[in-house]
Structure formats: structure tokens, C-alpha cells
Write an enzyme that holds these catalytic residues in place. Sequence first.
Site, PDB file in Angstrom:
ATOM      1  N   TYR A   1     -15.815   6.701 -11.128  1.00 42.19           N
ATOM      2  CA  TYR A   1     -15.420   5.893 -10.260  1.00 42.19           C
ATOM      3  C   TYR A   1     -16.269   4.425 -10.754  1.00 42.19           C
ATOM      4  CZ  TYR A   1     -15.292   2.862  -6.091  1.00 42.19           C
ATOM      5  OH  TYR A   1     -15.193   1.803  -4.985  1.00 42.19           O
TER       6      TYR A   1
ATOM      7  N   ASP B   1       0.969  -1.194  -0.137  1.00 48.54           N
ATOM      8  CA  ASP B   1      -0.131  -0.056  -0.069  1.00 48.54           C
ATOM      9  C   ASP B   1       0.705   1.271   0.150  1.00 48.54           C
ATOM     10  OD1 ASP B   1      -2.091   2.104   0.749  1.00 48.54           O
ATOM     11  OD2 ASP B   1      -3.265   0.349   1.272  1.00 48.54           O
TER      12      ASP B   1
ATOM     13  N   ALA C   1     -20.657  -1.676  -6.574  1.00 54.40           N
ATOM     14  CA  ALA C   1     -22.017  -1.563  -7.060  1.00 54.40           C
ATOM     15  C   ALA C   1     -22.265  -0.248  -7.791  1.00 54.40           C
ATOM     16  CB  ALA C   1     -23.050  -1.448  -5.859  1.00 54.40           C
TER      17      ALA C   1
ATOM     18  N   LYS D   1     -18.150   7.016   4.727  1.00 61.38           N
ATOM     19  CA  LYS D   1     -19.351   6.568   4.067  1.00 61.38           C
ATOM     20  C   LYS D   1     -20.514   6.712   5.041  1.00 61.38           C
ATOM     21  CE  LYS D   1     -17.400   3.758   0.500  1.00 61.38           C
ATOM     22  NZ  LYS D   1     -17.793   2.512  -0.565  1.00 61.38           N
TER      23      LYS D   1
HETATM   24  P1  NAD Z   1      -9.797   2.161   1.123  1.00 64.13           P
HETATM   25  O1  NAD Z   1      -9.334   3.372   0.377  1.00 64.13           O
HETATM   26  O2  NAD Z   1      -9.386   2.257   2.501  1.00 64.13           O
HETATM   27  O3  NAD Z   1      -8.604   1.183   0.623  1.00 64.13           O
HETATM   28  C1  NAD Z   1      -7.790   1.163  -0.527  1.00 64.13           C
HETATM   29  C2  NAD Z   1      -6.321   1.312  -0.491  1.00 64.13           C
HETATM   30  O4  NAD Z   1      -5.583   1.458  -1.668  1.00 64.13           O
HETATM   31  C3  NAD Z   1      -5.708   2.555   0.440  1.00 64.13           C
HETATM   32  O5  NAD Z   1      -5.123   1.978   1.608  1.00 64.13           O
HETATM   33  C4  NAD Z   1      -4.790   3.297  -0.373  1.00 64.13           C
HETATM   34  O6  NAD Z   1      -3.909   3.913   0.103  1.00 64.13           O
HETATM   35  C5  NAD Z   1      -4.416   2.125  -1.249  1.00 64.13           C
HETATM   36  N1  NAD Z   1      -4.128   2.692  -2.525  1.00 64.13           N
HETATM   37  C6  NAD Z   1      -4.454   3.772  -3.417  1.00 64.13           C
HETATM   38  N2  NAD Z   1      -3.566   3.923  -4.350  1.00 64.13           N
HETATM   39  C7  NAD Z   1      -2.694   3.296  -4.390  1.00 64.13           C
HETATM   40  C8  NAD Z   1      -1.335   3.099  -5.200  1.00 64.13           C
HETATM   41  N3  NAD Z   1      -1.250   3.853  -6.164  1.00 64.13           N
HETATM   42  N4  NAD Z   1      -0.402   2.010  -4.507  1.00 64.13           N
HETATM   43  C9  NAD Z   1      -0.641   1.401  -3.673  1.00 64.13           C
HETATM   44  N5  NAD Z   1      -1.863   1.499  -2.943  1.00 64.13           N
HETATM   45  C10 NAD Z   1      -2.684   2.496  -3.230  1.00 64.13           C
HETATM   46  O7  NAD Z   1     -10.998   1.518   0.718  1.00 64.13           O
HETATM   47  P2  NAD Z   1     -11.789   0.224   0.923  1.00 64.13           P
HETATM   48  O8  NAD Z   1     -12.846   0.547   1.577  1.00 64.13           O
HETATM   49  O9  NAD Z   1     -10.715  -0.872   1.693  1.00 64.13           O
HETATM   50  O10 NAD Z   1     -11.954  -0.439  -0.442  1.00 64.13           O
HETATM   51  C11 NAD Z   1     -11.096  -1.570  -1.009  1.00 64.13           C
HETATM   52  C12 NAD Z   1     -11.419  -1.900  -2.496  1.00 64.13           C
HETATM   53  O11 NAD Z   1     -13.172  -2.176  -2.457  1.00 64.13           O
HETATM   54  C13 NAD Z   1     -11.294  -0.714  -3.514  1.00 64.13           C
HETATM   55  O12 NAD Z   1     -10.999  -1.054  -4.519  1.00 64.13           O
HETATM   56  C14 NAD Z   1     -12.799   0.029  -3.308  1.00 64.13           C
HETATM   57  O13 NAD Z   1     -13.001   0.450  -4.554  1.00 64.13           O
HETATM   58  C15 NAD Z   1     -13.675  -1.368  -3.372  1.00 64.13           C
HETATM   59  N6  NAD Z   1     -14.986  -1.156  -2.932  1.00 64.13           N
HETATM   60  C16 NAD Z   1     -15.064  -0.816  -1.555  1.00 64.13           C
HETATM   61  C17 NAD Z   1     -16.504  -0.593  -0.932  1.00 64.13           C
HETATM   62  C18 NAD Z   1     -16.772   0.116   0.135  1.00 64.13           C
HETATM   63  O14 NAD Z   1     -17.937   0.086   0.859  1.00 64.13           O
HETATM   64  N7  NAD Z   1     -15.749   0.002   1.033  1.00 64.13           N
HETATM   65  C19 NAD Z   1     -17.380  -0.735  -1.773  1.00 64.13           C
HETATM   66  C20 NAD Z   1     -17.307  -0.940  -3.272  1.00 64.13           C
HETATM   67  C21 NAD Z   1     -16.217  -1.149  -3.930  1.00 64.13           C
END
Ligand code: NAD
Length: 325
Positions: free
Chosen positions: A149, A32, A119, A192
Site C-alpha cells: 500500500y 465512486d 504516512a 482503523k
Molecule cells: P475509503 O476507503 O473510505 O474511500 C476510498 C473510496 O475509493 C471508497 O469509497 C471506494 O469505493 C473508492 N474506490 C475504490 N476503488 C475505486 C474505483 N476503482 N473507482 C471508483 N472509486 C473507487 O478511504 P478514506 O479513508 O476515505 O481514504 C481516502 C484516501 O485517503 C485514500 O486514498 C486513502 O488511501 C488515503 N488515506 C487515508 C487515510 C485514513 O486514515 N483514512 C490515511 C492515509 C491515506
Amino acid sequence: MRTALVCGAGGFIGSRLVKRLKADGFWLRGVDLKFPEFSATVADEFVLADLRDRKECLAVVDRPFDEVYQLAADMGGAGYIFTGDHDADIMSNSAAINLNVLHACRQAGVRRIFYASSACIYPLHNQERIDHPITSESSAYPAAPDSEYGWEKLFSERLYLSFARNFGMACRIARYHNIFGPEGTWRGGREKAPAAIARKVAEAPNGGAIEIWGDGRQTRSFLFIDECIEGTLRLTRSEFSGPFNIGSDEMVSINGLAAMLMEIAGKQLELKHVSGPIGVRGRTSDNRLIKERLGWAPAEPLRAGLSVTYGWIQQQIQTVEAFPP
Ligand code: NAD
């Protein structure tokens, strides 16, 4: 020993996935841009790297891990995704990550890779009513997501499916629906609805008021983090590529969510409806396909997860008050 790589291991879902895989006996590498915010990582190795950078990505994916989980993305809640102010970053950063990770996995001989879609890929016109949103997996096309997105996620879904088709990789895709729980972002603009409203309720004095974006009649479903992880592992190890919805089908209005949190907190608060980015009118998870194929779907009531999450956010607020930054 089985090995796994978790991309986005410093994020909310990634850090919780690391804990689960570790408990299941995996040797783990996490990657990360940052360390997890709320507790130390339990990964055997944690690499700080930028997955947009091809060289850094190739260095991280240096072996044929048994399982790769790709959760890294530039993302946030409605206040981040729907204003339009971050669109170029959201699209280019996440697309670059997915391209790099897939090519690196192919080069390293990784056979099984999970991708976290959302979603938000579902067409806007199917979610304009609060009572009957359509989110069956097949309704994704003809495509018309309501945010950049969502468009990036749809592009990347297709990217993973094309690598599966052309290079025989077992790509597994989930469309997550609003995941919440302890250790999720709870302030700062990327949080959120469940965390944002829990924080407002916890901070308000009994009898006071909290702000709700829109009229609060917009509907959603929210999935507790533990069930999200369970579904992710089941899908990754299944014979199905998906995409599958991983979400709850307990639909609630935002006003209803606020009422549940007030009840948990034992507070009576006025809801002040203000304008703000609200996204689609209605959304819930259609769980028919995942039930049929995996014989599993999330089942825990929303209130149970909200209660745990409210307690955690209360603790965070108390810690911040006791030790201001
Ligand atoms: P989050 O933002 O907490 O985690 C994403 C992580 O990706 C972050 O820690 C960020 O630092 C890391 N990141 C971003 N750019 C980066 C890069 N260039 N190199 C390395 N790391 C990088 O989000 P989350 O809630 O844990 O979501 C995880 C995944 O699930 C994401 O892909 C998100 O789009 C997807 N998602 C999440 C939800 C939700 O409700 N949380 C819903 C739909 C989809």
C-alpha cells in the site's frame, strides 16, 4: 460558480470533503464505486463509475474542473493492508485509478489536482522505536515502506509530481496520518484502530475485557476528520505541491488510546493482548514543514475528536441492534 470533482466521494474522507465543498458554494460532481454508507451525498451529481476503467474515467472528467480531489483507492486498516492477502489488488487497483485520473485531467484541461497519499510511505527502519519515529517529509527516501500500500502511494506521489513537472499541472500531495471520525468505517475488517477500539469498548460490559492487537505499546497519532479536510483545502489552494504530512503530532500508544476511550465511556475493561497485524512500532506526524510553509497545522486534542466519534459509534451499534440486517 466554482466547480470541483471528488474521486472517492462515497468513501469516508471523500464524502466529508463533498459536504465541506458544497457548504463553501461549489458545484460538485462526486464519483465512486458506491454511494456514501452513512448519509446521503450532497454532491450536485454523483456518478457510480469504476475509475480503473479508462473510458469510464474519461467520461467522468469531462471538463476543466477548477479543483479535482483524488481520494479513490483500494484501502483499509491494518487488518486489510498488512496481512499480504490483498497486495495485488491494492497495488494494481490504486495505480490504475491514479494513472487514469491524471491522464483524464490532463486531457480535460484540469489545472489543479489534490492527491491523498499516506504516512505508510515512510521507511520501516525509521519507525521501529515507539518513542522517536522519524516522519519528516524528506525522510521518505531512500524508500522502504512496510507495505505494498505504501509503495503504491509512493509511486503515485511521483506520478503526480511528474505530471506537475512536465505538463504544468498544479498537483498537491498530502500524506495523511490515520484519519478518524464519525461516518468512518467502524466494523467489517477495514476499520482503523480508533473506530475498532471504540466499537469494542462500546460493546463490552463494564468490567469485561477487550482484545488489543500486539502488546499495545506501539504508538500512533490520529487526526480528526474536520482538521484533515481543513488541511486538504489549504494545501490544494496553496502554491506548494508538497508532499506535506497532514496529521496530528499528539502521539499515543494503542493502550493509551484504549484508556482514553474507556474513560470517555465510563468503563473499566481488561486489555487482552493478542497477536494481530500491527504495522510499524511507532508513528506520529512531523508537522514542522506544513507549519513553516502553510502557517497552519492541526491543533485539536485527540480526546475531543475521540469523544465525538465514540458517541457516533455507540449510536451505530444501537441502530444495528434495533434493526438487525
Ligand atoms: P475509503 O476507503 O473510505 O474511500 C476510498 C473510496 O475509493 C471508497 O469509497 C471506494 O469505493 C473508492 N474506490 C475504490 N476503488 C475505486 C474505483 N476503482 N473507482 C471508483 N472509486 C473507487 O478511504 P478514506 O479513508 O476515505 O481514504 C481516502 C484516501 O485517503 C485514500 O486514498 C486513502 O488511501 C488515503 N488515506 C487515508 C487515510 C485514513 O486514515 N483514512 C490515511 C492515509 C491515506
